[in-house]
Structure formats: C-alpha cells, structure tokens
Design a protein around this motif. Sequence first.
Motif, PDB file in Angstrom:
ATOM      1  N   ARG A 131       0.824  -1.213   0.000  1.00 30.78           N
ATOM      2  CA  ARG A 131       0.000   0.000   0.000  1.00 30.78           C
ATOM      3  C   ARG A 131       0.856   1.261   0.000  1.00 30.78           C
ATOM      4  NH1 ARG A 131      -2.706   3.890  -0.170  1.00 30.78           N
ATOM      5  NH2 ARG A 131      -4.769   4.285   0.704  1.00 30.78           N
ATOM      6  N   ASN A 132       1.998   1.208   0.672  1.00 28.55           N
ATOM      7  CA  ASN A 132       2.832   2.391   0.833  1.00 28.55           C
ATOM      8  C   ASN A 132       4.073   2.318  -0.047  1.00 28.55           C
ATOM      9  OD1 ASN A 132       1.275   3.629   3.080  1.00 28.55           O
ATOM     10  ND2 ASN A 132       1.845   1.741   4.114  1.00 28.55           N
ATOM     11  N   LYS A 133       4.236   3.340  -0.864  1.00 27.01           N
ATOM     12  CA  LYS A 133       5.385   3.445  -1.776  1.00 27.01           C
ATOM     13  C   LYS A 133       5.937   4.856  -1.653  1.00 27.01           C
ATOM     14  CE  LYS A 133       4.351   3.529  -6.094  1.00 27.01           C
ATOM     15  NZ  LYS A 133       3.841   3.046  -7.386  1.00 27.01           N
ATOM     16  N   LEU A 134       7.129   4.985  -1.099  1.00 24.72           N
ATOM     17  CA  LEU A 134       7.714   6.289  -0.821  1.00 24.72           C
ATOM     18  C   LEU A 134       9.073   6.406  -1.514  1.00 24.72           C
ATOM     19  CD1 LEU A 134       6.863   6.288   2.978  1.00 24.72           C
ATOM     20  CD2 LEU A 134       5.781   7.735   1.258  1.00 24.72           C
ATOM     21  N   PHE A 135       9.255   7.483  -2.267  1.00 25.93           N
ATOM     22  CA  PHE A 135      10.487   7.692  -3.008  1.00 25.93           C
ATOM     23  C   PHE A 135      11.438   8.604  -2.245  1.00 25.93           C
ATOM     24  CE2 PHE A 135       7.537   6.333  -6.231  1.00 25.93           C
ATOM     25  CZ  PHE A 135       8.309   5.601  -7.111  1.00 25.93           C
ATOM     26  N   LYS A 185       3.957  -2.624   3.650  1.00 25.71           N
ATOM     27  CA  LYS A 185       2.561  -3.047   3.686  1.00 25.71           C
ATOM     28  C   LYS A 185       1.800  -2.274   4.758  1.00 25.71           C
ATOM     29  CE  LYS A 185       3.128  -7.841   2.114  1.00 25.71           C
ATOM     30  NZ  LYS A 185       2.896  -9.251   2.484  1.00 25.71           N
ATOM     31  N   ALA A 186       0.553  -1.944   4.463  1.00 22.29           N
ATOM     32  CA  ALA A 186      -0.266  -1.222   5.436  1.00 22.29           C
ATOM     33  C   ALA A 186      -0.450  -2.034   6.713  1.00 22.29           C
ATOM     34  CB  ALA A 186      -1.626  -0.887   4.823  1.00 22.29           C
ATOM     35  N   SER A 187      -0.474  -3.356   6.580  1.00 19.04           N
ATOM     36  CA  SER A 187      -0.645  -4.221   7.751  1.00 19.04           C
ATOM     37  C   SER A 187       0.584  -4.236   8.648  1.00 19.04           C
ATOM     38  CB  SER A 187      -0.979  -5.647   7.306  1.00 19.04           C
ATOM     39  OG  SER A 187       0.039  -6.153   6.455  1.00 19.04           O
ATOM     40  N   SER A 188       1.728  -3.740   8.136  1.00 18.34           N
ATOM     41  CA  SER A 188       2.958  -3.695   8.928  1.00 18.34           C
ATOM     42  C   SER A 188       3.121  -2.374   9.675  1.00 18.34           C
ATOM     43  CB  SER A 188       4.182  -3.905   8.024  1.00 18.34           C
ATOM     44  OG  SER A 188       4.157  -5.171   7.412  1.00 18.34           O
ATOM     45  N   VAL A 232       1.212   7.822   4.489  1.00 18.87           N
ATOM     46  CA  VAL A 232       1.404   6.420   4.867  1.00 18.87           C
ATOM     47  C   VAL A 232       0.058   5.885   5.343  1.00 18.87           C
ATOM     48  CG1 VAL A 232       2.463   4.832   6.516  1.00 18.87           C
ATOM     49  CG2 VAL A 232       3.846   6.616   5.473  1.00 18.87           C
ATOM     50  N   ALA A 233      -0.329   4.719   4.835  1.00 18.39           N
ATOM     51  CA  ALA A 233      -1.594   4.086   5.224  1.00 18.39           C
ATOM     52  C   ALA A 233      -1.325   2.932   6.182  1.00 18.39           C
ATOM     53  CB  ALA A 233      -2.339   3.588   3.993  1.00 18.39           C
ATOM     54  N   ALA A 234      -2.200   2.767   7.131  1.00 14.85           N
ATOM     55  CA  ALA A 234      -2.096   1.676   8.090  1.00 14.85           C
ATOM     56  C   ALA A 234      -3.447   1.004   8.238  1.00 14.85           C
ATOM     57  CB  ALA A 234      -1.623   2.199   9.447  1.00 14.85           C
ATOM     58  N   ILE A 255       4.381   3.914  12.593  1.00 11.20           N
ATOM     59  CA  ILE A 255       5.461   3.152  13.225  1.00 11.20           C
ATOM     60  C   ILE A 255       5.614   1.812  12.513  1.00 11.20           C
ATOM     61  CG2 ILE A 255       6.258   2.133  15.392  1.00 11.20           C
ATOM     62  CD1 ILE A 255       4.255   4.137  16.780  1.00 11.20           C
ATOM     63  N   PHE A 256       6.834   1.506  12.100  1.00  7.50           N
ATOM     64  CA  PHE A 256       7.094   0.196  11.487  1.00  7.50           C
ATOM     65  C   PHE A 256       8.566  -0.157  11.628  1.00  7.50           C
ATOM     66  CE2 PHE A 256       6.847   3.563   8.350  1.00  7.50           C
ATOM     67  CZ  PHE A 256       8.021   3.467   7.624  1.00  7.50           C
ATOM     68  N   LYS A 257       8.827  -1.461  11.638  1.00 11.68           N
ATOM     69  CA  LYS A 257      10.191  -1.959  11.821  1.00 11.68           C
ATOM     70  C   LYS A 257      11.019  -1.775  10.554  1.00 11.68           C
ATOM     71  CE  LYS A 257       8.913  -5.638  15.103  1.00 11.68           C
ATOM     72  NZ  LYS A 257       8.922  -7.115  15.318  1.00 11.68           N
ATOM     73  N   ALA A 258      12.326  -1.691  10.737  1.00  8.86           N
ATOM     74  CA  ALA A 258      13.239  -1.601   9.589  1.00  8.86           C
ATOM     75  C   ALA A 258      13.169  -2.866   8.743  1.00  8.86           C
ATOM     76  CB  ALA A 258      14.672  -1.355  10.066  1.00  8.86           C
ATOM     77  N   SER A 259      12.886  -3.995   9.374  1.00  6.43           N
ATOM     78  CA  SER A 259      12.798  -5.269   8.663  1.00  6.43           C
ATOM     79  C   SER A 259      11.518  -5.391   7.842  1.00  6.43           C
ATOM     80  CB  SER A 259      12.884  -6.441   9.648  1.00  6.43           C
ATOM     81  OG  SER A 259      11.860  -6.353  10.622  1.00  6.43           O
ATOM     82  N   SER A 260      10.563  -4.471   8.064  1.00  4.20           N
ATOM     83  CA  SER A 260       9.315  -4.493   7.295  1.00  4.20           C
ATOM     84  C   SER A 260       9.393  -3.689   6.023  1.00  4.20           C
ATOM     85  CB  SER A 260       8.164  -3.943   8.170  1.00  4.20           C
ATOM     86  OG  SER A 260       7.939  -4.755   9.298  1.00  4.20           O
ATOM     87  N   VAL A 261      10.541  -3.047   5.789  1.00  2.00           N
ATOM     88  CA  VAL A 261      10.707  -2.183   4.626  1.00  2.00           C
ATOM     89  C   VAL A 261      11.402  -2.939   3.500  1.00  2.00           C
ATOM     90  CG1 VAL A 261      11.692  -0.021   3.762  1.00  2.00           C
ATOM     91  CG2 VAL A 261      10.898  -0.165   6.127  1.00  2.00           C
ATOM     92  N   ILE A 262      10.825  -2.874   2.319  1.00  2.00           N
ATOM     93  CA  ILE A 262      11.450  -3.428   1.113  1.00  2.00           C
ATOM     94  C   ILE A 262      11.920  -2.250   0.257  1.00  2.00           C
ATOM     95  CG2 ILE A 262      11.057  -4.726  -1.036  1.00  2.00           C
ATOM     96  CD1 ILE A 262       8.933  -6.320   0.476  1.00  2.00           C
ATOM     97  N   LEU A 263      13.167  -2.303  -0.186  1.00  2.00           N
ATOM     98  CA  LEU A 263      13.696  -1.233  -1.026  1.00  2.00           C
ATOM     99  C   LEU A 263      13.759  -1.659  -2.484  1.00  2.00           C
ATOM    100  CD1 LEU A 263      16.652   0.170   1.137  1.00  2.00           C
ATOM    101  CD2 LEU A 263      14.317   1.020   0.956  1.00  2.00           C
TER     102      LEU A 263
END
Length: 267
Positions: A131-135, A185-188, A232-234, A255-263
């Motif tokens: 859901r979230n895509k940030l450049f 992901k919004a769920s993250s 950002v959507a949650a 709030i989200f973990k660094a491990s939840s981010v895909i680059l």
Amino acid sequence: MLELQGAIWFRAGQQDWGGKDRIALLAAIGEHGSITAAARAVGISYKGAWDAIDAMNNSAGEPLVVRAAGGKGGGGTRLTARAERLIATYRAMEAEHARFIAQLERAGAMADAHPEDLHLIRRMMIQTSARNKLFGHVETVRAGAVNDEVTLALPGGQRIVATITHESVETLGLVPGAEAFALVKASSVLIGLADPPARLSARNQLPGTVARVVPGAVNAEVVLELDGGGTVAAIVTQAAVADLALQAGTRALAIFKASSVILGTMG
C-alpha cells in the motif's frame, strides 16, 4: 538531449519470465556450459544465477536449464531446446523493438518531452501490492555481518530505515545519493499518538496528521499525511481507532520496523 530507450520483458499472465539480463544469463550458460562461468560472465553471483534459473524454470512450467551428465569435469549445465528457442525469439523481438525505437527518434517523438515528466511517469508505472510506496535518495549505508542498514531520505525531510541483505544492497546499487523507493505493507504499520512521545524499539516513527479514517467491518484504514509531504496508510482495528480517538486532524506517528521495509530502484 533526451534519448528514447526501452526494454522487452516476457510475461505469462501475471508472471514475469524475464528480460534482457535473464536472456543474457541463458545465452552465457549455452556458451560456457557452466553456471559458475555464466554467472561470472554476466556479473552476478552463483546463487543469484541459480535463483534466476529457478524462477525461469518455474515460469516456463518446464526446465530451461538442466544439469548435463559427463563432459569436462564430470558434468556441466546445458540449455533445453525450449531455452534456445526462447533466446532466438527474444533476440528477434529485440531487433524489431530497436528498429521501432529508432523510428520514433527520427520522427522527433521525444522532442517536447520534459525530463521531469518522463521520470514521474516511470514512478507511476511501478506496480506493487504494498500500500505504501515512498520515493527518496539513499543517505547512508551501514554494513553489517549479514544485513546492511540503509537510510532513505524522503523529499520532505523524513527518513526511513531499512534492514536488507548485503547482497541486495549490491544488486540494487544502493549507495549514498542513489534514488530508491521504500515499500511497506499497510498491515505492517502501527499508529501511535505523537503526544506524549512514545518510546519504542521500532526504527521508523514518522510523524504526521491523520488525513482520513476509512472504517470497515473489523478493521479501518488510517491514512497519515506525513510532515513534509507524502502519506502512509495503516490497517488497524476499529477498537484501536476508538481507543486512540483517531480522526482527521489528529497528530500521530506511523510506526514500522526496519525489517518491514522493502527497497527498490528503477534502474
């Protein structure tokens, strides 16, 4: 001066078979008869080569690359007839595509195109289920034993921290100054109140203001407009919305973990 470029990808339904890089890998396997030599020839790791081969075999529904018995060193790797036909088809299409691009350039199709508009179009064409895509641009890369920590600076001054493998950092070319995007992901994403400040272990705590709350039967979508721009959507429970009194205008944190981010990159 702008140059018009393009690339051909094979796709079956929603499944990508591959493009120029994977075809080059197949061709190198056919030439060298060795995964190790082919990976070296195209500039990827042995594991990366096998990952690509597995993906292509799965996409095709039949082997494109098989281990061969006998030969130099007691065995090797060879292409199937399907793979050889695929390479030939791709090269014929690539040649036709190159002629098409050249014709467009001769016709001056890109003469009035603005570089910033073209770049925005590329961004808009990226499709993902997240859901979230940030450049942003890579600010720092901190190397670790297995994973690296990458900090992405967003245009509005916010920062996102991601923890990904060192191999992914190298493959994506993530170095300071490189453009990249973060997928979450919004769920993250958790929503917390900005006042009083929360003390949490999550590396990413982005402040903003609730733009809207979209209620559902059990969960609700909360969209936070970040300070400096972007959203950002949650996905949170209706109970959480009530407990936190979330409504348009509420100051909050995404709030989200660094491990939840895909680059990702657009290179």
